[in-house]
Design a protein around this motif. Structure first.
Motif, PDB file in Angstrom:
ATOM      1  N   TYR A   1       0.822  -1.202   0.000  1.00  0.00           N
ATOM      2  CA  TYR A   1       0.000   0.000   0.000  1.00  0.00           C
ATOM      3  C   TYR A   1       0.858   1.255   0.000  1.00  0.00           C
ATOM      4  CZ  TYR A   1      -3.856  -3.111   1.158  1.00  0.00           C
ATOM      5  OH  TYR A   1      -4.785  -4.115   1.152  1.00  0.00           O
ATOM      6  N   SER A   2       1.918   1.241   0.773  1.00  0.00           N
ATOM      7  CA  SER A   2       2.798   2.408   0.846  1.00  0.00           C
ATOM      8  C   SER A   2       3.377   2.737  -0.521  1.00  0.00           C
ATOM      9  CB  SER A   2       3.929   2.173   1.840  1.00  0.00           C
ATOM     10  OG  SER A   2       3.412   1.996   3.132  1.00  0.00           O
TER      11      SER A   2
ATOM     12  N   LEU B   1       2.041   2.058  -3.488  1.00  0.00           N
ATOM     13  CA  LEU B   1       0.967   2.589  -4.335  1.00  0.00           C
ATOM     14  C   LEU B   1       0.674   4.049  -4.000  1.00  0.00           C
ATOM     15  CD1 LEU B   1      -1.484  -0.447  -4.261  1.00  0.00           C
ATOM     16  CD2 LEU B   1       0.016   0.234  -6.138  1.00  0.00           C
ATOM     17  N   ILE B   2       0.624   4.348  -2.719  1.00  0.00           N
ATOM     18  CA  ILE B   2       0.348   5.713  -2.272  1.00  0.00           C
ATOM     19  C   ILE B   2       1.500   6.634  -2.652  1.00  0.00           C
ATOM     20  CG2 ILE B   2       0.033   7.163  -0.224  1.00  0.00           C
ATOM     21  CD1 ILE B   2      -1.468   4.678   0.989  1.00  0.00           C
TER      22      ILE B   2
ATOM     23  N   ARG C   1      -4.552   6.526  -5.232  1.00  0.00           N
ATOM     24  CA  ARG C   1      -5.396   6.510  -4.038  1.00  0.00           C
ATOM     25  C   ARG C   1      -5.944   5.107  -3.855  1.00  0.00           C
ATOM     26  NH1 ARG C   1      -7.599  11.121  -1.579  1.00  0.00           N
ATOM     27  NH2 ARG C   1      -9.344   9.760  -1.191  1.00  0.00           N
ATOM     28  N   VAL C   2      -5.894   4.604  -2.651  1.00  0.00           N
ATOM     29  CA  VAL C   2      -6.304   3.237  -2.342  1.00  0.00           C
ATOM     30  C   VAL C   2      -7.626   3.268  -1.587  1.00  0.00           C
ATOM     31  CG1 VAL C   2      -5.675   1.136  -1.091  1.00  0.00           C
ATOM     32  CG2 VAL C   2      -3.899   2.496  -2.222  1.00  0.00           C
TER      33      VAL C   2
ATOM     34  N   LEU D   1      -9.797   0.627   0.472  1.00  0.00           N
ATOM     35  CA  LEU D   1      -9.736  -0.690   1.084  1.00  0.00           C
ATOM     36  C   LEU D   1     -11.033  -0.920   1.841  1.00  0.00           C
ATOM     37  CD1 LEU D   1      -7.946  -3.171   1.884  1.00  0.00           C
ATOM     38  CD2 LEU D   1      -7.321  -1.847   3.898  1.00  0.00           C
TER      39      LEU D   1
ATOM     40  N   SER E   1      -8.078  -5.646  10.195  1.00  0.00           N
ATOM     41  CA  SER E   1      -7.876  -4.764   9.034  1.00  0.00           C
ATOM     42  C   SER E   1      -7.475  -3.345   9.445  1.00  0.00           C
ATOM     43  CB  SER E   1      -9.130  -4.739   8.161  1.00  0.00           C
ATOM     44  OG  SER E   1      -9.375  -6.009   7.620  1.00  0.00           O
TER      45      SER E   1
ATOM     46  N   VAL F   1      -3.811  -1.315   8.750  1.00  0.00           N
ATOM     47  CA  VAL F   1      -3.766  -0.010   8.077  1.00  0.00           C
ATOM     48  C   VAL F   1      -3.121   1.029   8.997  1.00  0.00           C
ATOM     49  CG1 VAL F   1      -5.166   1.869   7.142  1.00  0.00           C
ATOM     50  CG2 VAL F   1      -5.696  -0.491   6.540  1.00  0.00           C
TER      51      VAL F   1
ATOM     52  N   LEU G   1       0.599   1.451   9.003  1.00  0.00           N
ATOM     53  CA  LEU G   1       1.244   2.194   7.917  1.00  0.00           C
ATOM     54  C   LEU G   1       1.619   3.616   8.340  1.00  0.00           C
ATOM     55  CD1 LEU G   1      -1.084   1.151   4.956  1.00  0.00           C
ATOM     56  CD2 LEU G   1       1.232   0.310   5.426  1.00  0.00           C
TER      57      LEU G   1
ATOM     58  N   MET H   1      -5.452   6.977   1.253  1.00  0.00           N
ATOM     59  CA  MET H   1      -6.227   5.749   1.440  1.00  0.00           C
ATOM     60  C   MET H   1      -7.527   6.030   2.168  1.00  0.00           C
ATOM     61  SD  MET H   1      -5.259   2.314   3.597  1.00  0.00           S
ATOM     62  CE  MET H   1      -4.251   1.559   2.359  1.00  0.00           C
TER      63      MET H   1
END
Length: 82
Positions: free
Chosen positions: A2-3, A5-6, A11-12, A14, A28, A32, A35, A62
Motif C-alpha cells: 500500500y505504501s 501505491l500511495i 489513491r487506495v 480498502l 484490518s 492499516v 502504515l 487511502m
C-alpha cells in the motif's frame, strides 16, 4: 505494498466487513494503522435508509471502509451498502 501505491500517487480504497471471520474488523484497521498514514477524516458512520451501513476513515492516500453485515464478497453481499 500500500505504501508503494500511495507513494506513486495512487489513491487506495480498502474495504472490509464486520461479519467475515477470516479478515476481522479489528485486524484490518490494525494493519492499516501500522502504515502510519496521516488521518484526514476520523472514523465516521455512513447511512443508508437511515441506518448505519458502513463506517469509514480517510487517510492520506487511502480510504478504509467497514461494511456492516457483509460477508467475504462485500460488493455482492451488500451492493447498496458498499
Amino acid at each position: 505494498m500500500y505504501s508503494k501505491l500511495i507513494k506513486v500517487g495512487l489513491r487506495v480504497w480498502l474495504y472490509s466487513s464486520d461479519a467475515y471471520g477470516m479478515v476481522t474488523v479489528i485486524g484490518s484497521p490494525y494493519r492499516v494503522e501500522a502504515l502510519d498514514l496521516p488521518t484526514k477524516t476520523p472514523w465516521q458512520p455512513w447511512y443508508l435508509d437511515k441506518q448505519v451501513s458502513r463506517s469509514f476513515v480517510e487517510y492520506h492516500g487511502m480510504i478504509m471502509v467497514i461494511v456492516r453485515g457483509a460477508g467475504h464478497l462485500v460488493l455482492l453481499d451488500k451492493p447498496a451498502e458498499a
